[in-house]
Design an enzyme around this catalytic site. Structure first.
Site, PDB file in Angstrom:
ATOM      1  N   LYS A   1     129.442 -88.742  67.716  1.00  0.00           N
ATOM      2  CA  LYS A   1     130.003 -87.400  67.885  1.00  0.00           C
ATOM      3  C   LYS A   1     130.806 -86.990  66.655  1.00  0.00           C
ATOM      4  O   LYS A   1     131.177 -87.823  65.821  1.00  0.00           O
ATOM      5  CB  LYS A   1     130.897 -87.378  69.130  1.00  0.00           C
TER       6      LYS A   1
ATOM      7  N   TYR B   1     149.009 -77.816  40.298  1.00  0.00           N
ATOM      8  CA  TYR B   1     149.920 -76.812  40.823  1.00  0.00           C
ATOM      9  C   TYR B   1     151.343 -77.343  40.940  1.00  0.00           C
ATOM     10  O   TYR B   1     151.572 -78.444  41.437  1.00  0.00           O
ATOM     11  CB  TYR B   1     149.446 -76.343  42.203  1.00  0.00           C
TER      12      TYR B   1
END
Length: 371
Positions: A39, A266
């Protein structure tokens, strides 16, 4: 979905490790039939390559969360039994029957509605009855209602085939066993004396590995163990018997030498020293990695090199001990020249479980089968 096949970043699933882990689980549990849960894109490993590796390794059936996952596996040409563990809207019962997919029944109302959808089908819908013994998620909690549901399914000849019955344990991977035993007792209260379907499965990976002498284990549902993750994280059994399955690797696609105080990425949370070499890799938080991975050591030609600066969406920078050629392999998870990073290592660094690391790996990452 766009899969990034034009960049040198990929997830590799080891077929031999999958087989080793499944064999170890079968040996511990003495299971005659083993489901493998694939899954959520096979815990992030890739639903199709992981399913292929598992079938090649001898798994008996595949378990998914939703019907769409089952259909994708069928469309890939995989023919083993497929079980949907979650609740599928009854309006899709006929579609499931057509694709030979087993659906889970959690209440009688679902069966009644699905019956109307299935009138006239060529073959009956195989169903799996869910019993809630304490997970409090889905399933029957009343013995009389469970008995009625079993009788109803059994009497709908040509409509239903009551193939299986299951429960799920909330805590089977811990030294604390009180709640596990409470659930086992509740299972017996609900099911003892009833005529049960031919496939009774209670055990997930942990229950199969640590409690095989306490519950039925002819049929089990393997999960984390098959992916190279020891369910108790080594608490109940030394993890050395498990083989890592996943490799996440990329390449340096840019290398440069920096000056004193050059800021990286950043916010300039990292500044270089004079002459420091910095490499860039085409992998970032847009691929599902946590931005907390900053400072984690990747492996380049056997040397550990820290990720520096804030990870960007599609790129990250690495502090290099010296110049490496563009195209040099960078191992984020996996083995490289005698060094190794595991899912557990990444999870410990960013503060989550190993399966939370893998489950977030995005579908744009190319996934391939390895040896």
């Amino acid at each position: 979905m766009v899969v990034a096949i034009t960049r040198p970043t990929r997830v590799i699933v080891s077929k031999s490790a999958v087989k080793h882990n499944l064999d170890a689980t079968r040996d511990a549990s003495h299971a005659k039939f083993m489901w493998l849960a694939v899954k959520s894109n096979a815990y992030g490993f890739g639903i199709i390559p992981m399913s292929q590796a598992a079938v090649e390794a001898g798994v008996d059936g595949l378990a998914v969360a939703i019907l769409d996952e089952a259909l994708a596996i069928r469309q890939a040409g995989i023919t083993v039994p497929i079980l949907v563990l979650g609740i599928t809207p009854p309006g899709y019962a006929k579609l499931a029957a057509e694709y030979d997919v087993i659906l889970t029944v959690a209440d009688q109302n679902w069966s009644t509605q699905a019956h109307d959808e299935l009138v006239g089908v060529e073959k009956p819908l195989q169903i799996n009855i869910a019993v809630d013994t304490g997970m409090n998620r889905i399933g029957f909690t009343d013995r009389e209602q469970l008995a009625d549901a079993l009788d109803y399914a059994r009497n709908q000849v040509g409509i239903f085939d009551d193939l299986g019955i299951m429960t799920h344990f909330a805590e089977s991977d811990s030294p604390k066993v009180d709640y596990f035993h409470k659930q086992v007792d509740r299972w017996h209260e609900l099911t003892d004396g009833l005529e049960l379907p031919r496939m009774v499965h209670l055990a997930n990976s942990a229950a199969a590995l640590y409690h095989a002498d306490e519950i039925p284990t002819d049929v089990i549902r393997a999960g984390t163990i098959a992916y190279g993750i020891e369910p108790s994280q080594g608490e109940l059994r030394d993890a050395s018997y498990v083989e890592p399955v996943l490799t996440l690797e990329t390449e340096l696609n840019f290398v440069k030498q920096c000056h004193e105080g050059d800021g990286v990425s950043y916010g300039h949370t990292y500044c270089t020293s004079e002459g420091e070499w910095v490499g860039t890799i085409p992998l970032g938080y847009g691929d599902g990695l946590s931005r907390k991975i900053q400072g984690f050591d990747v492996i380049i030609e056997g040397e550990r090199c820290p990720l520096i600066g804030k990870p960007a969406m599609d790129q990250m920078m690495v502090a290099l001990p010296h110049a490496f050629p563009v195209g040099t392999k960078v191992t984020v998870i996996g083995k490289n020249h005698g060094q190794e990073n595991t899912l557990e290592d990444v999870g410990a660094h960013v503060g989550v479980t190993p399966w939370e690391v893998s489950i977030h790996l995005q579908e744009r990452l190319t996934r391939v089968l390895g040896k």
